[in-house]
Design a protein around this motif. Structure first.
Motif, PDB file in Angstrom:
ATOM      1  N   ALA A   1       0.611  -0.834   0.154  1.00  0.00           N
ATOM      2  CA  ALA A   1      -0.352   0.354  -0.195  1.00  0.00           C
ATOM      3  C   ALA A   1       1.187   1.759   0.088  1.00  0.00           C
ATOM      4  O   ALA A   1       1.451   1.837  -0.679  1.00  0.00           O
ATOM      5  CB  ALA A   1      -1.273   0.237   1.438  1.00  0.00           C
ATOM      6  N   ARG A   2       1.773   1.302   1.120  1.00  0.00           N
ATOM      7  CA  ARG A   2       2.918   2.420   0.611  1.00  0.00           C
ATOM      8  C   ARG A   2       3.538   2.759  -0.702  1.00  0.00           C
ATOM      9  O   ARG A   2       4.224   3.990  -0.871  1.00  0.00           O
ATOM     10  CB  ARG A   2       4.093   2.007   2.128  1.00  0.00           C
ATOM     11  N   ARG A   3       3.815   1.541  -1.257  1.00  0.00           N
ATOM     12  CA  ARG A   3       4.645   1.592  -2.454  1.00  0.00           C
ATOM     13  C   ARG A   3       3.520   2.405  -3.065  1.00  0.00           C
ATOM     14  O   ARG A   3       3.973   2.995  -4.680  1.00  0.00           O
ATOM     15  CB  ARG A   3       5.413  -0.019  -2.915  1.00  0.00           C
ATOM     16  N   ALA A   4       2.746   2.124  -3.653  1.00  0.00           N
ATOM     17  CA  ALA A   4       1.250   2.483  -4.633  1.00  0.00           C
ATOM     18  C   ALA A   4       1.092   4.009  -4.343  1.00  0.00           C
ATOM     19  O   ALA A   4       1.316   4.831  -5.363  1.00  0.00           O
ATOM     20  CB  ALA A   4      -0.210   1.734  -3.996  1.00  0.00           C
ATOM     21  N   ARG A   5       1.756   4.474  -3.097  1.00  0.00           N
ATOM     22  CA  ARG A   5       1.046   5.218  -2.426  1.00  0.00           C
ATOM     23  C   ARG A   5       2.575   6.305  -2.869  1.00  0.00           C
ATOM     24  O   ARG A   5       2.290   7.809  -3.971  1.00  0.00           O
ATOM     25  CB  ARG A   5       1.045   5.958  -1.094  1.00  0.00           C
ATOM     26  N   LEU A   6       3.930   6.016  -2.431  1.00  0.00           N
ATOM     27  CA  LEU A   6       4.537   6.461  -3.489  1.00  0.00           C
ATOM     28  C   LEU A   6       4.639   6.791  -4.673  1.00  0.00           C
ATOM     29  O   LEU A   6       4.347   8.006  -5.454  1.00  0.00           O
ATOM     30  CB  LEU A   6       5.724   5.566  -2.960  1.00  0.00           C
ATOM     31  N   GLU A   7       4.632   5.755  -5.762  1.00  0.00           N
ATOM     32  CA  GLU A   7       3.869   5.341  -7.182  1.00  0.00           C
ATOM     33  C   GLU A   7       3.392   7.585  -7.224  1.00  0.00           C
ATOM     34  O   GLU A   7       3.781   7.861  -8.080  1.00  0.00           O
ATOM     35  CB  GLU A   7       3.846   4.324  -7.703  1.00  0.00           C
ATOM     36  N   SER A   8       2.168   6.774  -6.805  1.00  0.00           N
ATOM     37  CA  SER A   8       1.122   8.105  -6.786  1.00  0.00           C
ATOM     38  C   SER A   8       1.466   8.946  -6.434  1.00  0.00           C
ATOM     39  O   SER A   8       1.083  10.416  -7.399  1.00  0.00           O
ATOM     40  CB  SER A   8      -0.648   7.704  -6.720  1.00  0.00           C
ATOM     41  N   TRP A   9       2.229   9.145  -5.327  1.00  0.00           N
ATOM     42  CA  TRP A   9       3.055  11.247  -5.047  1.00  0.00           C
ATOM     43  C   TRP A   9       4.311  11.437  -5.946  1.00  0.00           C
ATOM     44  O   TRP A   9       3.512  12.588  -6.075  1.00  0.00           O
ATOM     45  CB  TRP A   9       3.523  10.942  -3.215  1.00  0.00           C
ATOM     46  N   HIS A  10       4.521  10.359  -6.421  1.00  0.00           N
ATOM     47  CA  HIS A  10       5.814  10.603  -7.091  1.00  0.00           C
ATOM     48  C   HIS A  10       5.222  10.679  -8.457  1.00  0.00           C
ATOM     49  O   HIS A  10       5.443  12.868  -9.035  1.00  0.00           O
ATOM     50  CB  HIS A  10       6.765   9.414  -7.057  1.00  0.00           C
ATOM     51  N   ALA A  11       4.610  10.396  -9.380  1.00  0.00           N
ATOM     52  CA  ALA A  11       3.546  10.997 -10.273  1.00  0.00           C
ATOM     53  C   ALA A  11       3.109  12.450 -10.357  1.00  0.00           C
ATOM     54  O   ALA A  11       3.435  13.254 -11.214  1.00  0.00           O
ATOM     55  CB  ALA A  11       2.868   9.921 -10.784  1.00  0.00           C
ATOM     56  N   ARG A  12       2.789  12.444  -9.279  1.00  0.00           N
ATOM     57  CA  ARG A  12       1.943  13.981  -8.712  1.00  0.00           C
ATOM     58  C   ARG A  12       3.098  15.146  -8.766  1.00  0.00           C
ATOM     59  O   ARG A  12       2.642  15.811  -9.066  1.00  0.00           O
ATOM     60  CB  ARG A  12       1.200  14.023  -7.644  1.00  0.00           C
ATOM     61  N   ALA A  13       3.979  14.318  -7.763  1.00  0.00           N
ATOM     62  CA  ALA A  13       4.738  15.378  -7.465  1.00  0.00           C
ATOM     63  C   ALA A  13       6.147  16.167  -8.287  1.00  0.00           C
ATOM     64  O   ALA A  13       6.019  17.123  -8.460  1.00  0.00           O
ATOM     65  CB  ALA A  13       5.491  15.423  -5.788  1.00  0.00           C
ATOM     66  N   ALA A  14       6.270  14.577  -9.090  1.00  0.00           N
ATOM     67  CA  ALA A  14       7.961  14.985  -9.583  1.00  0.00           C
ATOM     68  C   ALA A  14       8.265  15.993  -9.425  1.00  0.00           C
ATOM     69  O   ALA A  14       8.887  16.798 -10.109  1.00  0.00           O
ATOM     70  CB  ALA A  14       6.819  15.671 -10.960  1.00  0.00           C
ATOM     71  N   PRO A  15       9.200  15.839  -8.130  1.00  0.00           N
ATOM     72  CA  PRO A  15      10.155  16.797  -7.706  1.00  0.00           C
ATOM     73  C   PRO A  15      11.962  16.102  -8.363  1.00  0.00           C
ATOM     74  O   PRO A  15      11.754  14.964  -9.533  1.00  0.00           O
ATOM     75  CB  PRO A  15       9.920  15.620  -5.645  1.00  0.00           C
ATOM     76  N   ALA A  16      11.879  17.158  -9.263  1.00  0.00           N
ATOM     77  CA  ALA A  16      13.191  16.665  -9.377  1.00  0.00           C
ATOM     78  C   ALA A  16      15.060  16.111  -8.892  1.00  0.00           C
ATOM     79  O   ALA A  16      14.042  15.868  -7.331  1.00  0.00           O
ATOM     80  CB  ALA A  16      14.209  18.558  -9.903  1.00  0.00           C
ATOM     81  N   ARG A  17      15.557  15.854  -9.738  1.00  0.00           N
ATOM     82  CA  ARG A  17      16.678  14.717  -8.787  1.00  0.00           C
ATOM     83  C   ARG A  17      15.988  14.022  -8.191  1.00  0.00           C
ATOM     84  O   ARG A  17      17.174  13.513  -6.656  1.00  0.00           O
ATOM     85  CB  ARG A  17      17.476  15.783  -8.052  1.00  0.00           C
ATOM     86  N   MET A  18      14.811  13.238  -8.317  1.00  0.00           N
ATOM     87  CA  MET A  18      14.150  12.268  -7.204  1.00  0.00           C
ATOM     88  C   MET A  18      13.619  11.281  -8.517  1.00  0.00           C
ATOM     89  O   MET A  18      12.916  11.515  -9.239  1.00  0.00           O
ATOM     90  CB  MET A  18      13.231  12.412  -6.004  1.00  0.00           C
ATOM     91  N   ASP A  19      14.328  10.093  -8.414  1.00  0.00           N
ATOM     92  CA  ASP A  19      13.084   8.653  -8.924  1.00  0.00           C
ATOM     93  C   ASP A  19      13.506   7.664  -7.805  1.00  0.00           C
ATOM     94  O   ASP A  19      13.739   7.330  -6.887  1.00  0.00           O
ATOM     95  CB  ASP A  19      14.145   8.599 -10.252  1.00  0.00           C
ATOM     96  N   LEU A  20      12.508   7.310  -8.535  1.00  0.00           N
ATOM     97  CA  LEU A  20      11.935   5.490  -8.433  1.00  0.00           C
ATOM     98  C   LEU A  20      12.468   3.811  -8.327  1.00  0.00           C
ATOM     99  O   LEU A  20      13.808   4.462  -8.906  1.00  0.00           O
ATOM    100  CB  LEU A  20      10.600   4.900  -7.865  1.00  0.00           C
ATOM    101  N   SER A  21      13.088   3.750  -6.601  1.00  0.00           N
ATOM    102  CA  SER A  21      13.526   2.953  -6.612  1.00  0.00           C
ATOM    103  C   SER A  21      12.868   1.519  -7.440  1.00  0.00           C
ATOM    104  O   SER A  21      12.118   1.465  -6.638  1.00  0.00           O
ATOM    105  CB  SER A  21      14.619   2.133  -5.258  1.00  0.00           C
ATOM    106  N   ALA A  22      13.311   0.764  -7.884  1.00  0.00           N
ATOM    107  CA  ALA A  22      12.250   0.365  -9.603  1.00  0.00           C
ATOM    108  C   ALA A  22      12.229  -1.445  -8.485  1.00  0.00           C
ATOM    109  O   ALA A  22      13.544  -1.681  -7.732  1.00  0.00           O
ATOM    110  CB  ALA A  22      12.567  -0.321 -10.714  1.00  0.00           C
ATOM    111  N   LEU A  23      10.972  -1.881  -8.343  1.00  0.00           N
ATOM    112  CA  LEU A  23      11.071  -3.067  -7.856  1.00  0.00           C
ATOM    113  C   LEU A  23      11.397  -4.525  -9.306  1.00  0.00           C
ATOM    114  O   LEU A  23      11.349  -4.277 -10.091  1.00  0.00           O
ATOM    115  CB  LEU A  23       9.362  -3.396  -8.271  1.00  0.00           C
ATOM    116  N   VAL A  24      12.282  -5.456  -8.558  1.00  0.00           N
ATOM    117  CA  VAL A  24      13.185  -5.831  -9.076  1.00  0.00           C
ATOM    118  C   VAL A  24      11.883  -7.645  -9.633  1.00  0.00           C
ATOM    119  O   VAL A  24      11.416  -7.925  -8.575  1.00  0.00           O
ATOM    120  CB  VAL A  24      13.927  -6.825  -8.742  1.00  0.00           C
ATOM    121  N   PRO A  25      11.319  -7.462 -10.749  1.00  0.00           N
ATOM    122  CA  PRO A  25      10.425  -8.749 -10.889  1.00  0.00           C
ATOM    123  C   PRO A  25      10.608 -10.172 -10.618  1.00  0.00           C
ATOM    124  O   PRO A  25      11.938 -10.484 -11.166  1.00  0.00           O
ATOM    125  CB  PRO A  25       9.720  -9.081 -12.575  1.00  0.00           C
TER     126      PRO A  25
END
Length: 535
Positions: A330-354
């Motif tokens: 649930a936190r991961r989903a919220r993080l992805e949604s937040w990042h897409a919305r806020a689009a902070p500079a110099r920050m990306d998401l640590s990808a989940l490894v399938p």
């Protein structure tokens, strides 16, 4: 309370190796000492007290005014610790019978005195103290007590003494300042819980346990999520109406060293991530990040040459909403949604490894020898974000270490309990022209018995001395384990090891058969050949 009581606490902590015994000493200190003494002692033990007025060079100059230089040199070489040498060699002036100063008086006087008056202040205090008190004074004013008390251990002791959960204490820890009077009033029941309100305060990080074979065998793949373990430093980003701060994993404010990150924190949230140097989308070796660490200010050129960024792992707070009780998914989903919305500079998401099985994940881990990846992180899909290292929720599955056989070149005494032992070792490998060149320094990995043997060998095979450092015969081979090797302009060899530690003493191997520099350089080439990113 005089400084002598604090000195007694330090001495008992140094000679008390057990965690529970140290906790008992700290509980007693909190229960028996008055304010502000207990708070100042707490700050000194956890390295939150920073007295910049008295530098080690000033202390040495002070001692040299009343001590024969050769006697000082010989004593310092024998003892191996500057503060301990001062404590033992200082001769109080005749007729001085003033009482020892209080801990709070020392701090207040040093903060208020002009720089020119500080040597006389310290000399006066040294005259009133015994050897133990002198040692405590010098350690206090120069920093680095080194008695085996971390900030976490101190908070656990506060929890045990007060009966409050340690998690509650950690929530307010960074919202109060030295000497922590509101904190102690809350803990002893005479005041309200400190409220940091909207201040940008640090929240304790969630930590992982190393994954062992027995732990791996008990895991079910569908219950876990995987991420790469990036080779930077763990950070927490806190931003909102009350300000912006960038904290290290231990809660140290490192905002000043990374102004470009602070400028990008135009949001109201608390985030967990990894601070890295990233160029053109690629993570640079840790050595590049080291150029930015521990700086009070950074130039525009430094920011341009070593551009910092944060790879985000988790979202702890979204504005005022505390997300930590939610499961990881649930936190991961919220993080992805937040990042897409806020689009902070110099920050990306640590990808989940399938992955569809642990065997498949193990194969991916074997490809993690790239310079910027240490291995894998495994996180339970249903795990809340809890402070500290709770076993069974997060695992770190680091790649197997590399090893090299290196020759011991130099040794230096350690600190604290190791101040009488040569425990810090510089080692090197052979170049093709026969020169031995250093590739790293290690001060861990050996047992107490091995340390004693190494100390004797070093004393018996010293060929030169440089202050506290001894150069030794090129006759002892150490097997050194390390996580990665990278190019380094700071070493004559041109390479440096990441997290080196002593794996074993190779008494069976002649020094001339130790590894060559070409072998170490080949490890760099091999990592590059495998590809900069696994998977």
């Amino acid at each position: 309370m005089s400084l002598s009581a604090f000195a007694a606490l330090l001495e008992r902590l140094v000679f008390t190796p057990g965690r529970n015994a140290k906790l008992a000493l700290l509980r007693q200190w909190f229960a028996e000492q008055p304010d502000p003494e207990r708070g100042i002692g707490l700050a000194a033990l956890t390295e939150e007290l920073r007295l910049s007025a008295a530098r080690p060079a000033m202390i040495r100059e002070l001692v040299m005014t009343c001590t024969d230089p050769e006697l000082w040199r010989l004593s310092y070489d024998y003892v191996g610790d500057m503060a301990e040498t001062v404590a033992l060699i200082w001769q109080p002036r005749a007729g001085v019978n003033a009482p020892p100063p209080a801990l709070s008086d020392v701090v207040a006087a040093l903060e208020a005195a002009p720089k020119a008056e500080i040597p006389a202040l310290i000399a006066g205090w040294l005259d009133t103290l015994d050897a133990g008190g002198r040692l405590a004074l010098i350690k206090l004013v120069t920093g680095g007590l080194r008695v085996g008390v971390s900030a976490r251990l101190a908070r656990v002791a506060l929890a045990e003494w007060s009966g409050r959960p340690v998690e509650e204490i950690e929530e307010v820890w960074h919202g109060v300042s030295l000497p922590y009077a509101p904190l102690f009033r809350w803990l002893d029941g005479t005041g309200p819980r400190p409220d940091p309100r909207e201040a940008p305060v640090f929240r304790p990080l969630m930590l992982a346990h190393p994954l062992e074979a027995a732990d791996l065998a008990a895991l079910r793949a569908e219950e876990w999520r995987a991420e790469w373990k990036w080779d930077g430093i763990r950070v927490q980003l806190v931003a909102g109406p009350g300000g912006r701060r960038l904290f290290s994993r231990g809660g140290e404010d490192i905002s000043a060293a990374f102004p470009e990150i602070l400028a990008a924190m135009d949001f109201h949230a608390v985030l967990d991530g990894e601070l890295l140097v990233i160029r053109d989308g690629e993570v640079a070796p840790f050595a590049d990040l080291q150029q930015r660490l521990n700086r009070k200010t950074v130039t525009a050129k430094m920011q341009r040459d070593h551009p910092a960024a944060v790879r985000l792992y988790d979202l702890l707070f979204d504005a005022e909403e505390d997300l930590r009780p939610l499961p990881f998914d649930a936190r991961r989903a919220r993080l992805e949604s937040w990042h897409a919305r806020a689009a902070p500079a110099r920050m990306d998401l640590s990808a989940l490894v399938p992955f569809d099985s642990l065997d498949a994940l193990a194969r991916l881990r074997e490809g993690a020898r790239a310079a910027a990846i240490e291995g894998l992180m495994l996180k339970r899909a249903d795990a809340p974000y809890v402070s500290g290292r709770v076993k069974g929720l997060w695992w770190k599955w680091k790649r197997e270490p590399l090893t090299v056989d290196a020759v011991l070149m130099y040794a230096q005494r350690g600190h604290g309990r190791r101040s009488s032992f040569y425990s810090d070792y510089t080692f090197g490998v052979w170049r093709e022209d026969g020169e031995l060149v250093p590739i790293g320094k290690a001060y861990s990995g050996y047992t107490d018995e091995e340390l004693a043997w190494l100390d004797r060998w070093i004393r018996n095979n010293t060929v030169n001395r440089f202050g506290p450092v001894r150069e030794v015969e090129r006759g002892l081979v150490l097997e050194v384990a390390f996580d990665a090797v990278q190019r380094s302009s700071r070493h004559k060899s041109g390479v440096a090891l990441r997290f080196p530690r002593i794996a074993r003493i190779r008494r069976d191997k002649p020094a001339e058969e130790a590894d060559r520099l070409a072998t170490v350089e080949a490890m760099i080439a091999s990592a590059l050949a495998e590809g900069e990113r696994p998977g």
